[in-house]
Design a protein around this motif. Sequence first.
Motif, PDB file in Angstrom:
ATOM      1  N   GLU A  13      81.714  47.186 -99.518  1.00 20.58           N
ATOM      2  CA  GLU A  13      80.861  46.245 -98.803  1.00 20.58           C
ATOM      3  C   GLU A  13      81.402  44.816 -98.866  1.00 20.58           C
ATOM      4  O   GLU A  13      81.071  43.981 -98.041  1.00 20.58           O
ATOM      5  N   SER A  14      82.243  44.537 -99.872  1.00 21.87           N
ATOM      6  CA  SER A  14      82.741  43.174-100.046  1.00 21.87           C
ATOM      7  C   SER A  14      84.254  43.047 -99.882  1.00 21.87           C
ATOM      8  O   SER A  14      84.817  41.997-100.168  1.00 21.87           O
ATOM      9  N   MET A  15      84.942  44.113 -99.438  1.00 24.06           N
ATOM     10  CA  MET A  15      86.378  44.039 -99.180  1.00 24.06           C
ATOM     11  C   MET A  15      86.744  45.052 -98.107  1.00 24.06           C
ATOM     12  O   MET A  15      85.970  45.973 -97.837  1.00 24.06           O
ATOM     13  N   ASN A  16      87.933  44.896 -97.496  1.00 15.34           N
ATOM     14  CA  ASN A  16      88.314  45.840 -96.457  1.00 15.34           C
ATOM     15  C   ASN A  16      88.891  47.111 -97.071  1.00 15.34           C
ATOM     16  O   ASN A  16      89.197  47.167 -98.268  1.00 15.34           O
ATOM     17  N   SER A  17      89.053  48.142 -96.246  1.00 13.13           N
ATOM     18  CA  SER A  17      89.446  49.461 -96.742  1.00 13.13           C
ATOM     19  C   SER A  17      90.852  49.481 -97.331  1.00 13.13           C
ATOM     20  O   SER A  17      91.148  50.263 -98.234  1.00 13.13           O
ATOM     21  N   ASN A  18      91.752  48.614 -96.824  1.00  7.19           N
ATOM     22  CA  ASN A  18      93.107  48.555 -97.383  1.00  7.19           C
ATOM     23  C   ASN A  18      93.092  48.059 -98.824  1.00  7.19           C
ATOM     24  O   ASN A  18      93.790  48.594 -99.692  1.00  7.19           O
ATOM     25  N   GLU A  19      92.298  47.021 -99.095  1.00  5.28           N
ATOM     26  CA  GLU A  19      92.208  46.468-100.445  1.00  5.28           C
ATOM     27  C   GLU A  19      91.606  47.476-101.411  1.00  5.28           C
ATOM     28  O   GLU A  19      92.062  47.623-102.545  1.00  5.28           O
ATOM     29  N   ALA A  20      90.568  48.178-100.977  1.00  5.82           N
ATOM     30  CA  ALA A  20      89.931  49.176-101.842  1.00  5.82           C
ATOM     31  C   ALA A  20      90.851  50.378-102.053  1.00  5.82           C
ATOM     32  O   ALA A  20      90.956  50.910-103.160  1.00  5.82           O
ATOM     33  N   GLY A  21      91.530  50.788-100.978  1.00  6.90           N
ATOM     34  CA  GLY A  21      92.383  51.972-101.061  1.00  6.90           C
ATOM     35  C   GLY A  21      93.522  51.835-102.043  1.00  6.90           C
ATOM     36  O   GLY A  21      93.931  52.810-102.673  1.00  6.90           O
ATOM     37  N   ILE A  22      94.048  50.621-102.231  1.00  7.99           N
ATOM     38  CA  ILE A  22      95.195  50.432-103.112  1.00  7.99           C
ATOM     39  C   ILE A  22      94.857  50.782-104.557  1.00  7.99           C
ATOM     40  O   ILE A  22      95.733  51.155-105.346  1.00  7.99           O
TER      41      ILE A  22
ATOM     42  N   GLY B 172      83.532  55.595 -92.688  1.00  9.31           N
ATOM     43  CA  GLY B 172      82.327  55.416 -93.486  1.00  9.31           C
ATOM     44  C   GLY B 172      81.943  53.958 -93.623  1.00  9.31           C
ATOM     45  O   GLY B 172      80.759  53.612 -93.654  1.00  9.31           O
ATOM     46  N   LYS B 173      82.927  53.081 -93.682  1.00 12.09           N
ATOM     47  CA  LYS B 173      82.636  51.643 -93.795  1.00 12.09           C
ATOM     48  C   LYS B 173      81.871  51.158 -92.572  1.00 12.09           C
ATOM     49  O   LYS B 173      80.884  50.428 -92.692  1.00 12.09           O
ATOM     50  N   GLU B 174      82.296  51.577 -91.379  1.00  7.77           N
ATOM     51  CA  GLU B 174      81.616  51.160 -90.150  1.00  7.77           C
ATOM     52  C   GLU B 174      80.196  51.716 -90.098  1.00  7.77           C
ATOM     53  O   GLU B 174      79.240  51.005 -89.765  1.00  7.77           O
TER      54      GLU B 174
ATOM     55  N   SER C 117      78.304  52.688 -92.592  1.00  2.00           N
ATOM     56  CA  SER C 117      77.454  52.130 -93.644  1.00  2.00           C
ATOM     57  C   SER C 117      76.811  50.820 -93.205  1.00  2.00           C
ATOM     58  O   SER C 117      75.686  50.509 -93.573  1.00  2.00           O
ATOM     59  N   GLU C 118      77.542  50.042 -92.408  1.00  4.41           N
ATOM     60  CA  GLU C 118      77.002  48.772 -91.926  1.00  4.41           C
ATOM     61  C   GLU C 118      75.819  49.000 -90.991  1.00  4.41           C
ATOM     62  O   GLU C 118      74.882  48.208 -90.954  1.00  4.41           O
ATOM     63  N   LYS C 119      75.861  50.097 -90.237  1.00  8.22           N
ATOM     64  CA  LYS C 119      74.779  50.414 -89.306  1.00  8.22           C
ATOM     65  C   LYS C 119      73.571  51.031 -90.013  1.00  8.22           C
ATOM     66  O   LYS C 119      72.471  51.023 -89.475  1.00  8.22           O
ATOM     67  N   MET C 120      73.807  51.578 -91.215  1.00  8.21           N
ATOM     68  CA  MET C 120      72.729  52.254 -91.939  1.00  8.21           C
ATOM     69  C   MET C 120      72.130  51.401 -93.043  1.00  8.21           C
ATOM     70  O   MET C 120      71.373  51.896 -93.882  1.00  8.21           O
ATOM     71  N   GLY C 121      72.493  50.141 -93.085  1.00  8.72           N
ATOM     72  CA  GLY C 121      71.904  49.254 -94.077  1.00  8.72           C
ATOM     73  C   GLY C 121      72.590  49.250 -95.411  1.00  8.72           C
ATOM     74  O   GLY C 121      71.998  48.862 -96.419  1.00  8.72           O
ATOM     75  N   GLY C 122      73.842  49.686 -95.469  1.00 10.57           N
ATOM     76  CA  GLY C 122      74.585  49.634 -96.721  1.00 10.57           C
ATOM     77  C   GLY C 122      75.330  50.910 -97.047  1.00 10.57           C
ATOM     78  O   GLY C 122      74.975  51.996 -96.582  1.00 10.57           O
ATOM     79  N   ALA C 123      76.385  50.750 -97.860  1.00  7.43           N
ATOM     80  CA  ALA C 123      77.232  51.888 -98.214  1.00  7.43           C
ATOM     81  C   ALA C 123      76.488  52.935 -99.035  1.00  7.43           C
ATOM     82  O   ALA C 123      76.740  54.128 -98.901  1.00  7.43           O
ATOM     83  N   VAL C 124      75.602  52.490 -99.898  1.00  6.36           N
ATOM     84  CA  VAL C 124      74.878  53.429-100.755  1.00  6.36           C
ATOM     85  C   VAL C 124      73.982  54.338 -99.919  1.00  6.36           C
ATOM     86  O   VAL C 124      73.906  55.548-100.144  1.00  6.36           O
ATOM     87  N   ASN C 125      73.287  53.754 -98.938  1.00  5.39           N
ATOM     88  CA  ASN C 125      72.450  54.559 -98.046  1.00  5.39           C
ATOM     89  C   ASN C 125      73.278  55.625 -97.331  1.00  5.39           C
ATOM     90  O   ASN C 125      72.892  56.789 -97.245  1.00  5.39           O
ATOM     91  N   MET C 126      74.427  55.194 -96.791  1.00  4.97           N
ATOM     92  CA  MET C 126      75.291  56.113 -96.074  1.00  4.97           C
ATOM     93  C   MET C 126      75.827  57.210 -96.988  1.00  4.97           C
ATOM     94  O   MET C 126      75.846  58.394 -96.632  1.00  4.97           O
ATOM     95  N   THR C 127      76.259  56.828 -98.190  1.00  4.31           N
ATOM     96  CA  THR C 127      76.817  57.800 -99.122  1.00  4.31           C
ATOM     97  C   THR C 127      75.775  58.826 -99.541  1.00  4.31           C
ATOM     98  O   THR C 127      76.063  60.023 -99.644  1.00  4.31           O
ATOM     99  N   ALA C 128      74.555  58.375 -99.774  1.00  2.00           N
ATOM    100  CA  ALA C 128      73.477  59.298-100.152  1.00  2.00           C
ATOM    101  C   ALA C 128      73.208  60.296 -99.032  1.00  2.00           C
ATOM    102  O   ALA C 128      73.116  61.515 -99.271  1.00  2.00           O
ATOM    103  N   ALA C 129      73.105  59.804 -97.805  1.00  2.00           N
ATOM    104  CA  ALA C 129      72.828  60.678 -96.666  1.00  2.00           C
ATOM    105  C   ALA C 129      73.969  61.660 -96.430  1.00  2.00           C
ATOM    106  O   ALA C 129      73.751  62.846 -96.139  1.00  2.00           O
ATOM    107  N   VAL C 130      75.216  61.185 -96.553  1.00  2.07           N
ATOM    108  CA  VAL C 130      76.387  62.044 -96.364  1.00  2.07           C
ATOM    109  C   VAL C 130      76.436  63.146 -97.418  1.00  2.07           C
ATOM    110  O   VAL C 130      76.694  64.317 -97.111  1.00  2.07           O
ATOM    111  N   THR C 131      76.186  62.786 -98.673  1.00  5.03           N
ATOM    112  CA  THR C 131      76.259  63.759 -99.760  1.00  5.03           C
ATOM    113  C   THR C 131      75.188  64.833 -99.624  1.00  5.03           C
ATOM    114  O   THR C 131      75.462  66.024 -99.797  1.00  5.03           O
TER     115      THR C 131
END
Length: 303
Positions: A252-261, A181-183, A185-199
């Motif tokens: 959007e401001s950290m990698n997935s490992n940092e967020a996942g912890i 999803g992180k990858e 989201s970058e192509k869709m103009g942001g995580a929020v856009n991607m999350t909305a479309a996915v949901t």
Amino acid sequence: MKEKILVFCGSDLASRASLILACFLWALSFIASKAALESTPPLTVVTLRLIVSAFCFLAWATYAKKNIYEMIRKGGVKLFLLSLSGTVLHYGTQTIGIAYTTASNASLYAVTAPISIALISLIFFKEKLSTGKITGIIIAFCGVITVMGFGVLKNFAINSIIGDSLVFLSIVMWGVFTVFGKETSEKMGGAVNMTAAVTITGAIAMIPFGAGEVIRAGFSFSNIAINAWISILFLGITCSFAATFLYFKALESMNSNEAGIYLYSIPPMTSIIAYFYSNEQITISFIAGAMLVLVGVFITEKT
């Protein structure tokens, strides 16, 4: 030095606060799911939950003047696959699993999410795990075990195998969704856009499964209790919409490992909720375990 302080007090601090709030809402979701399942079949709960969250995202899109149709079209097949892993399969397997196991067991599985995220990131995107990050993960994992206690772990190992396995699978699906999803989201103009479309895509895809369950079981919506409706609304608005929104915004401001912890904080939070919800006492083991979780998060972020 001044620049570091500004970063910490600005978007960096906001991202961490967003993750903590998202994890708190997800900690509540296990109790809310149990309440909803008392009078409602699992796939029906998931379908209604996703429909509620989809309407929330549609309202946000209208306010933000976003073209949902264009976002879904732009996402293509990859977006559809993400909607399967992040909504249909994740929520579906998790909710069915919770019907056959306890909320405590389900919350314990959250500790496997950072491991899944780290391994998927390593395999597909070559995100390296430093010695410090590995140490932080181990310390946080030990903290969760200390919080939950060995009695819970014993029950976790021998009871509710089907439910536990399904909840575990749901966490793996979330790991896939988080990394890929992180990858996207970058192509869709942001995580929020991607999350909305996915949901929204996931809600549409889930409707046939929910309808099939209702028809097959001869279930009537009039049988859904008031507290179940409240739980479903809570799950849709706060957990599937707000928490997911906050989680991917932070990504959007950290990698997935940092967020996942941060997901390690869910079981301790569940213990706090249980204290207020059912008067369970906060023990020394809880305090010690919570401190270990915090130490693990700190080490993982700083290395």
